[in-house]
Design a protein around this motif. Sequence first.
Motif, PDB file in Angstrom:
ATOM      1  N   THR A  21       0.808  -1.226   0.015  1.00  0.00           N
ATOM      2  CA  THR A  21      -0.054  -0.103  -0.120  1.00  0.00           C
ATOM      3  C   THR A  21       0.963   1.137   0.022  1.00  0.00           C
ATOM      4  OG1 THR A  21      -0.071  -0.005   2.306  1.00  0.00           O
ATOM      5  CG2 THR A  21      -1.858  -0.925   1.249  1.00  0.00           C
ATOM      6  N   ASP A  23       3.892   4.068  -1.032  1.00  0.00           N
ATOM      7  CA  ASP A  23       3.943   4.968  -2.264  1.00  0.00           C
ATOM      8  C   ASP A  23       4.626   4.445  -3.577  1.00  0.00           C
ATOM      9  OD1 ASP A  23       4.198   7.898  -3.523  1.00  0.00           O
ATOM     10  OD2 ASP A  23       6.394   7.386  -3.221  1.00  0.00           O
ATOM     11  N   LEU A  24       5.849   3.678  -3.210  1.00  0.00           N
ATOM     12  CA  LEU A  24       6.566   3.157  -4.312  1.00  0.00           C
ATOM     13  C   LEU A  24       5.629   1.995  -4.916  1.00  0.00           C
ATOM     14  CD1 LEU A  24       9.641   2.789  -5.912  1.00  0.00           C
ATOM     15  CD2 LEU A  24       9.794   0.775  -4.342  1.00  0.00           C
ATOM     16  N   ARG A  27       2.935   3.919  -6.892  1.00  0.00           N
ATOM     17  CA  ARG A  27       3.150   4.893  -8.232  1.00  0.00           C
ATOM     18  C   ARG A  27       4.046   4.022  -9.162  1.00  0.00           C
ATOM     19  NH1 ARG A  27       6.905   8.167  -8.083  1.00  0.00           N
ATOM     20  NH2 ARG A  27       8.017   7.589  -6.169  1.00  0.00           N
ATOM     21  N   GLU A  54      -1.842  -1.849   6.663  1.00  0.00           N
ATOM     22  CA  GLU A  54      -2.941  -1.241   6.690  1.00  0.00           C
ATOM     23  C   GLU A  54      -4.109  -2.531   6.432  1.00  0.00           C
ATOM     24  OE1 GLU A  54      -0.480  -0.267   5.231  1.00  0.00           O
ATOM     25  OE2 GLU A  54      -0.517   1.887   4.939  1.00  0.00           O
ATOM     26  N   ASP A  95       1.808  -7.160  10.363  1.00  0.00           N
ATOM     27  CA  ASP A  95       2.972  -6.559  10.551  1.00  0.00           C
ATOM     28  C   ASP A  95       3.826  -7.591  10.194  1.00  0.00           C
ATOM     29  OD1 ASP A  95       5.033  -5.274  11.653  1.00  0.00           O
ATOM     30  OD2 ASP A  95       4.077  -4.522  13.097  1.00  0.00           O
ATOM     31  N   ALA A  96       4.503  -7.182   8.954  1.00  0.00           N
ATOM     32  CA  ALA A  96       5.925  -8.127   8.817  1.00  0.00           C
ATOM     33  C   ALA A  96       6.850  -8.248   9.746  1.00  0.00           C
ATOM     34  CB  ALA A  96       6.214  -7.967   7.412  1.00  0.00           C
ATOM     35  N   VAL A 123       9.882  -1.927   1.620  1.00  0.00           N
ATOM     36  CA  VAL A 123       9.495  -1.365   2.878  1.00  0.00           C
ATOM     37  C   VAL A 123      10.869  -0.764   3.188  1.00  0.00           C
ATOM     38  CG1 VAL A 123       7.769  -2.947   3.648  1.00  0.00           C
ATOM     39  CG2 VAL A 123      10.189  -3.480   3.754  1.00  0.00           C
TER      40      VAL A 123
HETATM   41  P1  NAD Z   1       6.019   4.080   2.239  1.00  0.00           P
HETATM   42  O1  NAD Z   1       6.029   4.370   3.530  1.00  0.00           O
HETATM   43  O2  NAD Z   1       4.980   4.924   1.526  1.00  0.00           O
HETATM   44  O3  NAD Z   1       5.169   2.583   2.271  1.00  0.00           O
HETATM   45  C1  NAD Z   1       5.662   1.755   2.858  1.00  0.00           C
HETATM   46  C2  NAD Z   1       5.010   0.366   2.808  1.00  0.00           C
HETATM   47  O4  NAD Z   1       5.391  -0.941   3.757  1.00  0.00           O
HETATM   48  C3  NAD Z   1       3.388   0.715   3.322  1.00  0.00           C
HETATM   49  O5  NAD Z   1       2.556  -0.263   2.564  1.00  0.00           O
HETATM   50  C4  NAD Z   1       3.278  -0.055   4.823  1.00  0.00           C
HETATM   51  O6  NAD Z   1       2.106  -0.424   5.182  1.00  0.00           O
HETATM   52  C5  NAD Z   1       4.183  -0.898   4.519  1.00  0.00           C
HETATM   53  N1  NAD Z   1       4.922  -1.547   5.952  1.00  0.00           N
HETATM   54  C6  NAD Z   1       5.616  -0.844   6.541  1.00  0.00           C
HETATM   55  N2  NAD Z   1       5.854  -1.554   7.664  1.00  0.00           N
HETATM   56  C7  NAD Z   1       5.553  -2.703   7.725  1.00  0.00           C
HETATM   57  C8  NAD Z   1       5.405  -3.750   8.519  1.00  0.00           C
HETATM   58  N3  NAD Z   1       6.035  -3.770   9.864  1.00  0.00           N
HETATM   59  N4  NAD Z   1       4.673  -4.873   8.190  1.00  0.00           N
HETATM   60  C9  NAD Z   1       4.282  -4.851   6.890  1.00  0.00           C
HETATM   61  N5  NAD Z   1       4.031  -3.857   6.148  1.00  0.00           N
HETATM   62  C10 NAD Z   1       4.829  -2.660   6.490  1.00  0.00           C
HETATM   63  O7  NAD Z   1       7.292   3.779   1.639  1.00  0.00           O
HETATM   64  P2  NAD Z   1       7.839   3.650   0.065  1.00  0.00           P
HETATM   65  O8  NAD Z   1       8.071   5.127  -0.253  1.00  0.00           O
HETATM   66  O9  NAD Z   1       6.969   2.916  -0.676  1.00  0.00           O
HETATM   67  O10 NAD Z   1       9.195   2.928   0.162  1.00  0.00           O
HETATM   68  C11 NAD Z   1       9.457   1.670   0.087  1.00  0.00           C
HETATM   69  C12 NAD Z   1      10.819   1.158  -0.023  1.00  0.00           C
HETATM   70  O11 NAD Z   1      11.212   1.596  -1.097  1.00  0.00           O
HETATM   71  C13 NAD Z   1      11.662   2.031   0.993  1.00  0.00           C
HETATM   72  O12 NAD Z   1      12.796   1.234   1.464  1.00  0.00           O
HETATM   73  C14 NAD Z   1      12.258   3.542   0.247  1.00  0.00           C
HETATM   74  O13 NAD Z   1      13.429   3.752   0.774  1.00  0.00           O
HETATM   75  C15 NAD Z   1      12.564   2.523  -1.155  1.00  0.00           C
HETATM   76  N6  NAD Z   1      12.200   3.501  -2.260  1.00  0.00           N
HETATM   77  C16 NAD Z   1      11.266   4.258  -2.351  1.00  0.00           C
HETATM   78  C17 NAD Z   1      10.985   5.120  -3.624  1.00  0.00           C
HETATM   79  C18 NAD Z   1       9.992   6.031  -3.524  1.00  0.00           C
HETATM   80  O14 NAD Z   1       9.883   6.797  -4.554  1.00  0.00           O
HETATM   81  N7  NAD Z   1       8.918   6.060  -2.987  1.00  0.00           N
HETATM   82  C19 NAD Z   1      11.971   5.236  -4.487  1.00  0.00           C
HETATM   83  C20 NAD Z   1      13.466   4.487  -4.191  1.00  0.00           C
HETATM   84  C21 NAD Z   1      13.235   3.583  -3.067  1.00  0.00           C
END
Ligand code: NAD
Length: 496
Positions: A21, A23-24, A27, A54, A95-96, A123
Motif C-alpha cells: 500500500t 508510495d513506491l 506509483r 493497513e 505486521d511483517a 519497505v
Molecule cells: P511508504 O512508507 O510509502 O510505504 C511503506 C509500505 O510498507 C506501506 O505499505 C506500509 O504499510 C508497509 N509497511 C511498513 N511497515 C510494515 C510492517 N512492519 N509490516 C508490513 N508492512 C509494512 O514507503 P515507500 O516510499 O513506498 O518506500 C518503500 C521502500 O522503497 C523504502 O525502502 C524506500 O527507501 C524505497 N524507495 C522508495 C522510493 C519511492 O519513490 N517511494 C524510491 C526508491 C526507493
Amino acid sequence: MSASSASNGARQPVFVLVGGTGDLAMRMLWPSLAMLDQDGFLSSDLRIISVAREDCGTDVCVDRIGEAVQKRVGESLEAETLSRFRKRIVHLALDAAHDDWGDKLKAELGDIDKLDIVFFLSVSPSLFKPICEHIERAGLSKAPNRVVIEKPIGRDLATSKIINDSVAHAFDESRTFRIDHYLGKETVQNLIALRFGNIVFEPLWNAQSIDHIQITIAETVGVGERLGYYDEYGAIRDMLQNHLLQLLCLLAMEPPSAITSDALRDEKVKVLRSLKPITAENVQTSTARGQYGPGFADGHPIAGYEAEKGSPSNTETFVAIKAEIANWRWAGTPIYMRTGKCLPSRSTEIVIQFKPLPHSIFGAEAHANRLLIRLQPDEDISLTLMNKAPGLTSEGMHLQALDLSLSLIKAFDGNGDGKPPRRRIAYERLILDALNGNNAQFVRRDEVEAAWTWVDGIVQAWTDTHMKPQMYPAGTFGPVSAFRLIEREGGRTWND
Ligand code: NAD
C-alpha cells in the motif's frame, strides 16, 4: 508463459509484495505489474499477494490499486487487463516485522513446495532483517524462492554489510535481487547495446581518444516529503553511490565475455575497484558539495533546504565529483559526475568529449568531436562532427560543426502513428527479470560494497577537511565550486 514457470517446472508463480500500500508500490510497482499482465508477460496462474500494515481488506486494497494503475498507465490500459489483474491480488494486513507473518502467509499460500515465490520488499531496509527471519522460519526462503530489495542498501559500507548479512541468512546471493531502478531503464540498457553492438566506438573508447566524460543526473524538484530520509543521506548517498556509479560502470567497463549476469557484473565491479580513492589531500579539487538556498525551481518559489527543514543542516543536495579510473584504458581521462536537486532542468545525460585532432589543417575551426547520449527527458544520441560550411568564400574552406542525431523515440515509433511509444516504467523490466530469475540487471553484493568503499572515503575526506556544502540558489546548476571543478583543467565546461 513466464520463465519462472518454465524454469521451475510445474511450480506456480507467486509475487509477494511487502509494502503493497506504500508510495513506491502505488506509483511504480502495481502499474508495472498491470502492464506486464497486459503485454502477456505474466503467467496465467501468477498470484499476487499484497502485504502491508493497513487493514483495508482485499476489496478496498484492490480498488486503490486499480485507481493507482489507472492514474499511472490509464491511457495504455485495456479494461479487460485491469479486471484480470485485479483477480490475481489478495491483500493481507500483517505486521511483517512482528507478527508471525510467515506462518499466516503460508496458510494463505497452500502447498509451498509447489510454489515459486518472489518476495519484493518495498519497505524500509530496517525491516529487511525481521522480515527475512520470518520468511526463513516459515520455510519460505528455500530455492527457488527469491527476494527483491530496494535501495538504500545502507548509508555506508558498515550498514550495507549489516543489511546484506541479514538478507543473506535467508537467501543466498544468487537469489538476492538488489534493485537499482536505473538499470531497468530502456535507455540505460541501450548503453550496453551501443557500446557492444557497434564496432565503431570500441577503438576510440579509451584515454587515447577521449578527453573526458560527463555524467549528469539533474532534478528540478527539491526534497519535498522525503526530507526526513534525505537529511540522513544527501546527494552522494542517495544518487551517486548507486545510479551515477552504475552509469559510470556501464560506460567504462571492459567488454564482457557474454551478456550473462556474472559476466556483466564481474566487469562492473572491476571498474568500481579501479576508482582512485579521493582523500583529504585532493577532496577540495576533486569534489563540490552544494545545498540549495532560496530561489525558483520547477515553476515554484523555493524557500531553501534549511528553511524547509527548519534547522541548520550539513546535508548536500548537490554533489559533483571528478573521478579517475586507474587502469590501462582510462588512466588520464577524468569522469565528471554531478547530481542535484532544484536544478534548472530535469535531465540525465552523458557527454563523451573526444580529444582535439593531433594536427589540424583547419586551424582552430576544427572542434573536437562529442558524443551526447541523452537518457532523459528525451532519448537521443548525437555525435557532433565537423563539416565543410557550404558555399564559396574567398579565403577557402570553412568548417561548421553539425550533429548526427538519432532520436530513439522517432526511430522506434512502432505504431507508425507519429506518437511516441509508451515509455515503459523501469520496474517493468526488473519485475519481469525477477519473475524469470534473471539477475543480470540487479546489483551484486560486491558491487554495492565496492561503491560504498569509494563513497565512504569521500565522505570521510569531507569530514576530515570540514568541507561543508556551499549554498546555490534554487534553479541554478549548483555551487560555484562545481564549475571550478571542471573548468580548472584544459578549458573544459559542463554541457549546460
Ligand atoms: P511508504 O512508507 O510509502 O510505504 C511503506 C509500505 O510498507 C506501506 O505499505 C506500509 O504499510 C508497509 N509497511 C511498513 N511497515 C510494515 C510492517 N512492519 N509490516 C508490513 N508492512 C509494512 O514507503 P515507500 O516510499 O513506498 O518506500 C518503500 C521502500 O522503497 C523504502 O525502502 C524506500 O527507501 C524505497 N524507495 C522508495 C522510493 C519511492 O519513490 N517511494 C524510491 C526508491 C526507493
